[in-house]
Design a protein around this motif. Structure first.
Motif, PDB file in Angstrom:
ATOM      1  N   UNK A 233       5.897   8.933  -0.912  1.00 18.62           N
ATOM      2  CA  UNK A 233       5.044   7.768  -0.669  1.00 18.62           C
ATOM      3  C   UNK A 233       4.324   7.310  -1.932  1.00 18.62           C
ATOM      4  N   UNK A 234       4.092   8.221  -2.873  1.00 17.41           N
ATOM      5  CA  UNK A 234       3.393   7.859  -4.096  1.00 17.41           C
ATOM      6  C   UNK A 234       1.888   7.998  -3.965  1.00 17.41           C
ATOM      7  N   UNK A 235       1.133   7.546  -4.976  1.00 20.16           N
ATOM      8  CA  UNK A 235      -0.330   7.688  -4.953  1.00 20.16           C
ATOM      9  C   UNK A 235      -0.943   7.027  -3.721  1.00 20.16           C
ATOM     10  N   UNK A 236      -1.926   7.697  -3.095  1.00 20.80           N
ATOM     11  CA  UNK A 236      -2.517   7.209  -1.853  1.00 20.80           C
ATOM     12  C   UNK A 236      -3.978   6.805  -2.000  1.00 20.80           C
ATOM     13  N   UNK A 237      -4.569   7.030  -3.135  1.00 16.67           N
ATOM     14  CA  UNK A 237      -5.982   6.713  -3.343  1.00 16.67           C
ATOM     15  C   UNK A 237      -6.266   5.252  -2.998  1.00 16.67           C
ATOM     16  N   UNK A 238      -7.178   5.044  -2.044  1.00 14.52           N
ATOM     17  CA  UNK A 238      -7.592   3.701  -1.670  1.00 14.52           C
ATOM     18  C   UNK A 238      -6.613   2.941  -0.804  1.00 14.52           C
ATOM     19  N   UNK A 239      -5.554   3.589  -0.352  1.00 16.84           N
ATOM     20  CA  UNK A 239      -4.540   2.887   0.426  1.00 16.84           C
ATOM     21  C   UNK A 239      -4.755   3.056   1.924  1.00 16.84           C
ATOM     22  N   UNK A 240      -4.266   2.051   2.647  1.00 18.73           N
ATOM     23  CA  UNK A 240      -4.244   2.122   4.114  1.00 18.73           C
ATOM     24  C   UNK A 240      -2.939   2.788   4.520  1.00 18.73           C
ATOM     25  N   UNK A 241      -3.040   3.911   5.233  1.00 22.78           N
ATOM     26  CA  UNK A 241      -1.861   4.708   5.583  1.00 22.78           C
ATOM     27  C   UNK A 241      -1.764   4.838   7.100  1.00 22.78           C
ATOM     28  N   UNK A 242      -0.598   4.560   7.616  1.00 23.06           N
ATOM     29  CA  UNK A 242      -0.296   4.734   9.032  1.00 23.06           C
ATOM     30  C   UNK A 242       0.525   6.002   9.211  1.00 23.06           C
ATOM     31  N   UNK A 243       0.162   6.835  10.184  1.00 20.17           N
ATOM     32  CA  UNK A 243       0.936   8.021  10.543  1.00 20.17           C
ATOM     33  C   UNK A 243       1.319   7.905  12.013  1.00 20.17           C
ATOM     34  N   UNK A 244       2.605   7.839  12.303  1.00 19.43           N
ATOM     35  CA  UNK A 244       3.054   7.788  13.697  1.00 19.43           C
ATOM     36  C   UNK A 244       3.501   9.175  14.124  1.00 19.43           C
ATOM     37  N   UNK A 245       2.858   9.662  15.187  1.00 21.46           N
ATOM     38  CA  UNK A 245       3.104  11.013  15.675  1.00 21.46           C
ATOM     39  C   UNK A 245       2.001  11.938  15.200  1.00 21.46           C
ATOM     40  N   UNK A 246       1.299  12.575  16.144  1.00 29.21           N
ATOM     41  CA  UNK A 246       0.216  13.491  15.785  1.00 29.21           C
ATOM     42  C   UNK A 246       0.529  14.896  16.263  1.00 29.21           C
ATOM     43  N   UNK A 247       1.782  15.311  16.026  1.00 27.12           N
ATOM     44  CA  UNK A 247       2.159  16.698  16.246  1.00 27.12           C
ATOM     45  C   UNK A 247       1.880  17.498  14.988  1.00 27.12           C
ATOM     46  N   UNK A 248       2.639  18.572  14.794  1.00 21.71           N
ATOM     47  CA  UNK A 248       2.392  19.453  13.655  1.00 21.71           C
ATOM     48  C   UNK A 248       2.511  18.702  12.327  1.00 21.71           C
TER      49      UNK A 248
END
Length: 359
Positions: A183-198
């Motif tokens: 994904x690359x650098x994440x500082x200050x980014x809006x991140x979506x995560x689909x699935x809240x398993x392990x």
């Protein structure tokens, strides 16, 4: 074994999977106490039942039959063969060292390995996924021992990191480390995560630590609550529009999750897909939308040695800050592996623990 005395053998047990809708068979055997060149003999202290194991057991993904399943585990080195490798960080692999190891063993010399993709080696061996060989059965985590092959990445487990937290590093945590690297650098980014398993919960924690503002999407209210405990700034049901994101991480393995990640990508956004490891419906992609929006879609499967090192370092540093220990429950004997698999369905925790020493 011809030419081998009993003093040179170690008694081992493993749970052999004999196919869909058939019980596991507990087998007792013997293996040489001294590993071969480049090999490492490890006693498995704890293994966890991964979602991929469930897909295999229930016939949702192709797998050799019979087989010794399991690829998330932590163990203690018992013996080291001549020329065995050091750990990824250079730590010597010696008897008594507590370790986790990669899900794959790679040759290091084929064109894929030389291009920096050892996780897709042309001669890849994969723990928990190998065809069963009665002469060399110790290829999976659901056993008292595992024989690590040449080309396996090994990482030492620091003192203070519980077995139940360390074991998933070999699959779930290292995979997430590979996803975030893609994904690359994440500082200050809006991140979506689909699935809240392990994987999803681990991704939430890692991305938040990297400075991202994380939104987690899952149909389960309990999982959404847990995502907040792991650092999600916002949680959404699957029916709620999540908005637009710089980065979308798909870890549910569901077609709807893939579609949600793609539709949520802002201009210049990147979607990293890692949950789709079993057959599912195709998801349409509009090439004009992709081109005009400067969007990127990439996939992650398996991981590189550095990702396993990053996974263990992350867990060592952060496992007390989030309820990682609560993601693993149970204490099943190897003989009760079938019960552990059944318990994994609908369980509150995403992993069930198997303790091979219990029998």
């Amino acid at each position: 074994m011809p030419g081998t005395t009993s003093d040179e053998l170690v008694t081992v047990r493993y749970a052999r999977w004999d196919g869909v809708d058939r019980p596991f068979t507990l087998v007792t055997a013997a293996t040489p106490r001294s590993p071969g060149a480049g090999e490492v003999l490890v006693r498995i202290d704890l293994a966890t039942v991964c979602g991929s194991d469930l897909h295999t057991v229930h016939g949702r993904r192709p797998s050799p039959v019979p087989a010794v399943l399991g690829h998330e585990q932590v163990g203690t080195v018992l013996a080291v063969g001549p020329g065995a490798p050091s750990c990824v960080d250079g730590t010597p692999v010696v008897p008594g060292l507590r370790v986790v190891w990669s899900v794959t063993a790679s040759c290091g010399s084929c064109r894929r390995c030389l291009r920096g993709n050892p996780q897709k080696c042309q001669g890849l061996r994969k723990y928990g996924h190998e065809p069963f060989d009665e002469r060399a059965p110790l290829t999976g985590g659901f056993a008292t021992h595992c024989l690590l092959l040449p080309g396996t990445a090994i990482v030492a487990v620091p003192d203070g990191l519980p077995d139940a937290v360390a074991a998933p590093a070999s699959c779930a945590t290292a995979t997430v480390a590979a996803v975030l690297a893609a994904a690359g650098p994440l500082e200050g980014r809006e991140v979506l995560v689909t699935g809240a398993g392990m994987l999803g919960l681990t991704a939430v924690a890692m991305a938040a630590l990297g400075g991202a503002r994380v939104t987690a999407v899952d149909p389960s209210p309990a999982r959404r609550v847990r995502a907040g405990q792991f650092g999600a700034a916002r949680v959404r049901d699957v029916n709620e529009p999540p908005g637009l994101f710089d980065v979308a991480l798909e870890l549910s393995g569901r077609t709807e999750g893939v579609a949600a990640c793609l539709s949520a990508l802002d201009v210049g956004g990147i979607a990293v897909l890692a949950g789709s490891v079993s057959p599912a419906d195709a998801v349409p992609v509009d090439p004009e939308w992709l081109v005009r929006g400067l969007r990127t879609v990439t996939g992650v499967h398996n991981y590189r040695p550095a990702d396993l090192q990053s996974a263990v370092a992350f867990l060592a540093a952060r496992h007390a800050a989030h309820p990682f220990a609560g993601l693993v429950e149970g204490a099943y004997a190897l003989s009760d592996l079938g019960a552990a698999v059944r318990a994994a369905h609908g369980a509150d925790a995403p992993r069930q623990a198997v303790l091979p020493a219990l029998g």
